[in-house]
Design an enzyme around this catalytic site. Structure first.
Site, PDB file in Angstrom:
ATOM      1  N   GLY A  45      -2.036  -1.752  -9.950  1.00 58.02           N
ATOM      2  CA  GLY A  45      -1.624  -2.810  -9.038  1.00 58.02           C
ATOM      3  C   GLY A  45      -2.784  -3.234  -8.160  1.00 58.02           C
ATOM      4  CD  GLN A  50      -5.852  -3.246  -3.200  1.00 60.13           C
ATOM      5  OE1 GLN A  50      -4.922  -3.684  -3.860  1.00 60.13           O
ATOM      6  NE2 GLN A  50      -6.391  -2.056  -3.417  1.00 60.13           N
ATOM      7  CB  CYS A  90      -5.173   2.848  -2.862  1.00 61.68           C
ATOM      8  SG  CYS A  90      -5.468   1.164  -2.335  1.00 61.68           S
ATOM      9  CG  LEU A  91      -7.529  -0.073  -7.972  1.00 63.95           C
ATOM     10  CD1 LEU A  91      -7.435  -1.442  -8.629  1.00 63.95           C
ATOM     11  CD2 LEU A  91      -8.295   0.893  -8.872  1.00 63.95           C
ATOM     12  CG  HIS A 132       0.376   1.141  -2.892  1.00 64.63           C
ATOM     13  ND1 HIS A 132      -0.132   2.408  -2.692  1.00 64.63           N
ATOM     14  CD2 HIS A 132      -0.707   0.330  -2.986  1.00 64.63           C
ATOM     15  CE1 HIS A 132      -1.459   2.350  -2.662  1.00 64.63           C
ATOM     16  NE2 HIS A 132      -1.832   1.093  -2.835  1.00 64.63           N
ATOM     17  CD  GLU A 133      -0.744  -2.776  -5.224  1.00 62.43           C
ATOM     18  OE1 GLU A 133      -1.582  -3.347  -4.489  1.00 62.43           O
ATOM     19  OE2 GLU A 133      -1.010  -1.723  -5.828  1.00 62.43           O
ATOM     20  CG  HIS A 136      -2.897  -3.202  -0.266  1.00 62.68           C
ATOM     21  ND1 HIS A 136      -3.916  -2.539   0.399  1.00 62.68           N
ATOM     22  CD2 HIS A 136      -2.654  -2.475  -1.381  1.00 62.68           C
ATOM     23  CE1 HIS A 136      -4.265  -1.461  -0.296  1.00 62.68           C
ATOM     24  NE2 HIS A 136      -3.504  -1.393  -1.386  1.00 62.68           N
TER      25      HIS A 136
HETATM   26 NI    NI Z   1      -3.629   0.009  -2.910  1.00 63.93          NI
END
Ligand code: NI
Length: 166
Positions: A45, A50, A90-91, A132-133, A136
């Site tokens: 995701g 991000q 998380c990326l 989660h997304e 962000h």
């Molecule tokens: Ni994330």
């Protein structure tokens, strides 16, 4: 086009994303670039925040074969129930995983990259990923749920790593 991903504790990760009001080709292009970036990472995701674009756009693919791309523009959780704790990564916080409590099931209302509205009932990993997304998009990273001590450790570790990477 693969976009650079911001890494925690970059202050730009705290920006609140604005709703998408007009579905110009730029939005479809953004979703396509975000998908490419997510697949390349690889991740399941990615939120526009991000990649330093502060619009309410998310891409996700939790399938094993990486062929079930989902795009959420202006997502809203309209129902949530239950509680489940799972390990998240998380990326924007590469290499760090920790447990976060989330709703077990959520119903999401959103639009696709062309403005077409849809609703989705999600549970399990998909529900976790949506929550989660969406965090962000309001400037929240999963490590914000951890204790201040743990969070400080993560920030220190990330800064060290970023320094080494130049
Ligand atoms: Ni994330």
């Amino acid at each position: 086009m693969i976009l650079p991903i911001l890494e925690y504790p970059d202050p730009r990760l705290k920006k609140v994303a604005a709703p998408v009001r007009t579905f110009t080709p730029d939005i479809a292009k953004l979703a396509a670039d975000m998908a490419e970036t997510m697949y390349a990472a690889p991740g399941i995701g990615l939120a526009a925040t991000q990649v330093d674009v502060h619009k309410r756009v998310i891409v996700m693919d939790i399938s094993e074969d990486r062929n079930e791309l989902r795009v959420f523009v202006n997502p809203e959780i309209i129902a949530a129930e239950g509680e489940a704790e799972g390990e998240e990564g998380c990326l924007s916080v590469p290499g760090y995983y920790d447990k976060v409590a989330r709703a077990e099931r959520v119903t999401v209302r959103a639009q696709d990259q062309f403005g077409k509205p849809f609703e989705l009932e999600a549970e399990g990993l998909l529900a976790v990923c949506v929550q989660h997304e969406m965090d962000h998009l309001v400037g929240k990273v999963f490590v914000d749920y951890l204790s201040p001590l743990k969070r400080a450790r993560v920030a220190t570790r990330m800064k060290k790593k970023q320094k080494l990477a130049g």
